[in-house]
Design a protein around this motif. Structure first.
Motif, mmCIF file in Angstrom:
data_model
loop_
_atom_site.group_PDB
_atom_site.id
_atom_site.type_symbol
_atom_site.label_atom_id
_atom_site.label_comp_id
_atom_site.label_asym_id
_atom_site.label_seq_id
_atom_site.Cartn_x
_atom_site.Cartn_y
_atom_site.Cartn_z
ATOM 1 N N ASP A 12 0.794 -1.176 0.099
ATOM 2 C CA ASP A 12 -0.003 -0.056 -0.176
ATOM 3 C C ASP A 12 0.550 1.255 -0.031
ATOM 4 N N VAL A 13 2.056 1.300 0.666
ATOM 5 C CA VAL A 13 2.866 2.337 0.882
ATOM 6 C C VAL A 13 3.438 2.747 -0.452
ATOM 7 N N ASN A 14 3.923 1.629 -1.285
ATOM 8 C CA ASN A 14 4.271 1.677 -2.820
ATOM 9 C C ASN A 14 3.510 1.900 -3.825
ATOM 10 N N ASP A 15 2.129 2.302 -3.583
ATOM 11 C CA ASP A 15 1.063 2.203 -4.608
ATOM 12 C C ASP A 15 1.387 3.628 -5.514
ATOM 13 N N PRO A 16 1.411 3.216 -6.909
ATOM 14 C CA PRO A 16 1.797 4.443 -7.821
ATOM 15 C C PRO A 16 0.919 5.317 -7.887
ATOM 16 N N LYS A 17 -0.271 5.394 -7.535
ATOM 17 C CA LYS A 17 -1.256 6.293 -7.446
ATOM 18 C C LYS A 17 -0.945 7.298 -6.170
ATOM 19 N N LYS A 18 -0.340 6.553 -5.214
ATOM 20 C CA LYS A 18 -0.012 7.490 -4.075
ATOM 21 C C LYS A 18 1.455 7.998 -4.181
ATOM 22 N N GLY A 19 1.780 8.009 -5.300
ATOM 23 C CA GLY A 19 3.248 8.428 -5.537
ATOM 24 C C GLY A 19 4.595 7.347 -5.262
ATOM 25 N N GLY A 20 3.978 6.174 -5.133
ATOM 26 C CA GLY A 20 5.004 5.040 -4.779
ATOM 27 C C GLY A 20 5.587 4.363 -6.203
ATOM 28 N N SER A 21 6.385 3.583 -6.073
ATOM 29 C CA SER A 21 7.052 2.961 -7.041
ATOM 30 C C SER A 21 6.339 1.582 -7.538
ATOM 31 N N PHE A 22 6.316 1.587 -8.753
ATOM 32 C CA PHE A 22 5.608 0.136 -9.285
ATOM 33 C C PHE A 22 6.673 -1.083 -9.093
ATOM 34 N N TYR A 23 7.769 -0.497 -9.426
ATOM 35 C CA TYR A 23 9.042 -1.624 -9.532
ATOM 36 C C TYR A 23 9.166 -2.141 -8.014
ATOM 37 N N LEU A 24 9.051 -1.115 -7.119
ATOM 38 C CA LEU A 24 9.178 -1.766 -5.500
ATOM 39 C C LEU A 24 7.953 -2.545 -5.191
ATOM 40 N N GLN A 25 6.822 -1.947 -5.851
ATOM 41 C CA GLN A 25 5.617 -3.047 -5.481
ATOM 42 C C GLN A 25 5.620 -4.265 -6.014
ATOM 43 N N SER A 26 6.443 -4.374 -7.182
ATOM 44 C CA SER A 26 6.405 -5.520 -7.632
ATOM 45 C C SER A 26 7.319 -6.382 -6.963
ATOM 46 N N LYS A 27 8.431 -5.865 -6.689
ATOM 47 C CA LYS A 27 9.367 -6.904 -5.978
ATOM 48 C C LYS A 27 8.987 -7.219 -4.514
ATOM 49 N N ILE A 28 7.923 -6.358 -3.889
ATOM 50 C CA ILE A 28 7.420 -6.791 -2.579
ATOM 51 C C ILE A 28 6.497 -7.904 -3.109
ATOM 52 N N LEU A 29 5.672 -8.146 -3.920
ATOM 53 C CA LEU A 29 4.915 -8.991 -4.427
ATOM 54 C C LEU A 29 5.614 -10.433 -4.635
ATOM 55 N N ARG A 30 6.615 -10.248 -5.415
ATOM 56 C CA ARG A 30 7.659 -11.197 -5.654
ATOM 57 C C ARG A 30 8.265 -12.034 -4.308
ATOM 58 N N ALA A 31 8.561 -10.988 -3.389
ATOM 59 C CA ALA A 31 9.128 -11.583 -2.104
ATOM 60 C C ALA A 31 8.019 -12.379 -1.510
ATOM 61 N N ARG A 32 6.929 -11.963 -1.313
ATOM 62 C CA ARG A 32 5.613 -12.736 -0.708
ATOM 63 C C ARG A 32 5.521 -13.831 -1.323
ATOM 64 N N GLU A 33 5.426 -14.012 -2.694
ATOM 65 C CA GLU A 33 5.308 -15.172 -3.649
ATOM 66 C C GLU A 33 6.281 -16.198 -3.249
ATOM 67 N N ARG A 34 7.529 -15.858 -3.179
ATOM 68 C CA ARG A 34 8.756 -16.648 -2.697
ATOM 69 C C ARG A 34 8.698 -17.221 -1.487
ATOM 70 N N ILE A 35 8.283 -16.408 -0.519
ATOM 71 C CA ILE A 35 8.141 -16.974 0.811
ATOM 72 C C ILE A 35 6.900 -18.111 1.059
ATOM 73 N N GLU A 36 5.678 -17.818 0.051
ATOM 74 C CA GLU A 36 4.517 -18.683 0.328
ATOM 75 C C GLU A 36 5.168 -19.998 -0.484
ATOM 76 N N ALA A 37 5.672 -19.782 -1.498
ATOM 77 C CA ALA A 37 6.243 -21.006 -2.276
ATOM 78 C C ALA A 37 7.171 -21.821 -1.352
ATOM 79 N N GLU A 38 7.793 -21.307 -0.680
ATOM 80 C CA GLU A 38 8.786 -22.000 0.491
ATOM 81 C C GLU A 38 8.012 -22.708 1.559
ATOM 82 N N ALA A 39 7.121 -21.980 2.032
ATOM 83 C CA ALA A 39 6.126 -22.505 3.099
ATOM 84 C C ALA A 39 4.942 -23.350 2.837
#
Length: 140
Positions: free
Chosen positions: A89-116
């Motif tokens: 939510d903090v990195n939402d591009p509509k709120k002035g955040g970064s789409f790149y960081l938002q996608s990295k955050i999403l991939r990080a969650r997916e990686r941890i979920e895939a491990e667990a």
């Protein structure tokens, strides 16, 4: 005279591109061989399907979300989801955040979920085995 120079430029360019291509192929082959060796050794942080899908290691994913690395495949998914939602939510591009960081955050969650996920499914299956199967009966 001009044909000769053009021919030389084309030949030199072809050699340069050919060498670059062969070096890139050698590096890709070495990387693939290294990953196969890590997978055979059973190193979960650098091998596995999730790493190929998300493009990041487990350590990197944990650093991005600032959570502890899963111990024995057990991760605190509530904490992971809490950090994910906040950072996403903090990195939402509509709120002035970064789409790149938002996608990295999403991939990080997916990686941890895939491990667990496999460990969580196994634990749920064992719990169901202990309790016994109880079918849901609907009355009309």
């Amino acid at each position: 005279m001009a044909y000769r120079m053009i021919t030389q430029v084309v030949l030199i360019g072809t050699r340069v591109v050919g060498r670059a291509f062969s070096e890139a192929y050698k590096q890709a082959a070495a990387s693939s061989q290294y990953q196969r060796a890590q997978a055979k050794a059973g190193n979960p942080t650098t091998s596995g399907r999730a790493n190929i899908d998300t493009g990041m290691t487990l350590e990197e994913a944990c650093k991005i979300l600032n959570v502890k690395s899963p111990q024995g495949g057990q991760a605190d998914m509530e904490q992971v989801m809490e950090r994910f939602k906040r950072l996403f939510d903090v990195n939402d591009p509509k709120k002035g955040g970064s789409f790149y960081l938002q996608s990295k955050i999403l991939r990080a969650r997916e990686r941890i979920e895939a491990e667990a996920k496999p460990k969580m499914e196994k634990a749920a299956q064992e719990a169901e085995t202990k309790e016994g199967w109880k079918p849901k009966i609907y009355k009309e």
